[in-house]
Scaffold this motif. Structure first.
Motif, PDB file in Angstrom:
ATOM      1  N   ILE A 192       0.836  -1.201   0.000  1.00  9.54           N
ATOM      2  CA  ILE A 192       0.000   0.000   0.000  1.00  9.54           C
ATOM      3  C   ILE A 192       0.871   1.251   0.000  1.00  9.54           C
ATOM      4  O   ILE A 192       0.632   2.198  -0.757  1.00  9.54           O
ATOM      5  CB  ILE A 192      -0.953  -0.002   1.213  1.00  9.54           C
ATOM      6  N   LEU A 193       1.915   1.256   0.858  1.00  8.86           N
ATOM      7  CA  LEU A 193       2.824   2.405   0.904  1.00  8.86           C
ATOM      8  C   LEU A 193       3.530   2.605  -0.437  1.00  8.86           C
ATOM      9  O   LEU A 193       3.667   3.733  -0.917  1.00  8.86           O
ATOM     10  CB  LEU A 193       3.857   2.210   2.015  1.00  8.86           C
ATOM     11  N   LEU A 194       3.973   1.490  -1.032  1.00  5.04           N
ATOM     12  CA  LEU A 194       4.669   1.591  -2.313  1.00  5.04           C
ATOM     13  C   LEU A 194       3.744   2.096  -3.418  1.00  5.04           C
ATOM     14  O   LEU A 194       4.172   2.829  -4.314  1.00  5.04           O
ATOM     15  CB  LEU A 194       5.256   0.228  -2.693  1.00  5.04           C
ATOM     16  N   PHE A 195       2.481   1.720  -3.345  1.00  7.90           N
ATOM     17  CA  PHE A 195       1.520   2.177  -4.355  1.00  7.90           C
ATOM     18  C   PHE A 195       1.359   3.694  -4.302  1.00  7.90           C
ATOM     19  O   PHE A 195       1.290   4.371  -5.335  1.00  7.90           O
ATOM     20  CB  PHE A 195       0.165   1.497  -4.135  1.00  7.90           C
ATOM     21  N   PHE A 196       1.291   4.244  -3.075  1.00  6.41           N
ATOM     22  CA  PHE A 196       1.084   5.679  -2.921  1.00  6.41           C
ATOM     23  C   PHE A 196       2.390   6.476  -2.883  1.00  6.41           C
ATOM     24  O   PHE A 196       2.361   7.716  -2.852  1.00  6.41           O
ATOM     25  CB  PHE A 196       0.286   5.960  -1.637  1.00  6.41           C
ATOM     26  N   ALA A 197       3.534   5.786  -2.882  1.00  4.14           N
ATOM     27  CA  ALA A 197       4.829   6.448  -2.752  1.00  4.14           C
ATOM     28  C   ALA A 197       5.064   7.584  -3.754  1.00  4.14           C
ATOM     29  O   ALA A 197       5.607   8.631  -3.387  1.00  4.14           O
ATOM     30  CB  ALA A 197       5.957   5.411  -2.831  1.00  4.14           C
ATOM     31  N   PRO A 198       4.687   7.397  -5.043  1.00  7.82           N
ATOM     32  CA  PRO A 198       4.948   8.476  -6.009  1.00  7.82           C
ATOM     33  C   PRO A 198       4.285   9.802  -5.645  1.00  7.82           C
ATOM     34  O   PRO A 198       4.707  10.855  -6.132  1.00  7.82           O
ATOM     35  CB  PRO A 198       4.375   7.912  -7.323  1.00  7.82           C
ATOM     36  N   TRP A 199       3.260   9.760  -4.807  1.00  8.04           N
ATOM     37  CA  TRP A 199       2.547  10.985  -4.434  1.00  8.04           C
ATOM     38  C   TRP A 199       2.916  11.474  -3.033  1.00  8.04           C
ATOM     39  O   TRP A 199       2.311  12.419  -2.534  1.00  8.04           O
ATOM     40  CB  TRP A 199       1.031  10.752  -4.501  1.00  8.04           C
ATOM     41  N   LEU A 200       3.904  10.865  -2.416  1.00  5.26           N
ATOM     42  CA  LEU A 200       4.242  11.210  -1.037  1.00  5.26           C
ATOM     43  C   LEU A 200       5.554  11.985  -0.910  1.00  5.26           C
ATOM     44  O   LEU A 200       6.108  12.094   0.183  1.00  5.26           O
ATOM     45  CB  LEU A 200       4.317   9.929  -0.190  1.00  5.26           C
ATOM     46  N   GLY A 201       6.063  12.483  -2.007  1.00  8.44           N
ATOM     47  CA  GLY A 201       7.252  13.320  -1.965  1.00  8.44           C
ATOM     48  C   GLY A 201       8.474  12.610  -1.409  1.00  8.44           C
ATOM     49  O   GLY A 201       8.768  11.457  -1.747  1.00  8.44           O
TER      50      GLY A 201
END
Length: 221
Positions: A192-201
């Motif tokens: 889940i973290l890796l999926f959203f990583a591109p948007w987490l700066g």
């Protein structure tokens, strides 16, 4: 629901089997005990089922499952790493070895509450020759705490849902959704973290580096 009430002792036995299965060396990775036991807690409240036989069955299952894992590790030793299905999970076993060597006996207690590690730490304790009596003491104490921490929240959640006037059907639907979300988050939080990583700066880049995910724009998956 009526089937549970009319087959209470079969239900208790199934709870025991689930708790044995979730603790067995590597095989426990396939048993989603958390959502199952939270649902069990909900059923205890909804159907007014006797608490203690179910709680003790869950506790006993955890104790037996960890004991089985210990003896698998004790008898196989390092051959565990060459035998199916254990050889398919060498990184997890290595992680468990490091965890056990770092925490010693406390690893048995702490590891029971950590996804993944709970399926290998008792076996590693056997592999590394941990004293059986000491292992059993920690195994027993941790199993009581573990069973309570899984069943009681389900009971409290169900009681709260009932207190705000939700019907039995809505309690089941709402509870199932919550349990599913909890299970997914606990078991797949890295993905889940890796999926959203591109948007987490910057935090996202740290997540990608730590868990081996190439940064956005790089080759590979």
């Amino acid at each position: 629901m009526l089937a549970v009430s009319s087959n209470y002792w079969l239900f208790v036995f199934l709870v025991f089997l689930v708790c044995v299965g979730e603790a067995v060396f590597i095989a426990g990775l396939l048993v989603p005990s958390l959502p199952i036991l939270l649902l069990v807690g909900g059923l205890i409240t909804q159907l007014d089922l006797p608490f203690w036989p179910i709680f003790l069955a869950a506790t006993a299952g955890g104790i037996v499952g960890d004991a089985i894992s210990y003896w698998i590790g004790y008898w196989l030793k390092d051959r565990v790493k060459t035998v199916w299905p254990f050889k398919n999970h060498l990184p997890l076993i290595a992680r468990g070895e490091i965890f056990f060597q770092r925490h010693g006996g406390k690893a048995i207690f702490i590891g029971r509450f950590i996804t993944g590690l709970k399926a290998v730490v008792p076996g590693i304790a056997g592999m590394l020759g941990m004293n059986w009596g000491y292992f059993t003491l920690i195994n027993t104490i941790s199993a009581f705490v573990w069973a309570a921490s899984h069943i009681l929240p389900g009971m409290f959640l169900t009681q709260w849902l009932k207190s705000i006037g939700l019907s039995l059907e809505l309690v089941i639907i709402f509870g199932t959704i919550i349990l599913t979300v909890v299970f997914v988050v606990l078991h797949y939080w890295k993905r889940i973290l890796l999926f959203f990583a591109p948007w987490l700066g910057g935090f996202g880049r740290t997540v990608q580096e730590r868990y081996g995910k190439p940064a956005e724009g790089e080759s590979g998956h």
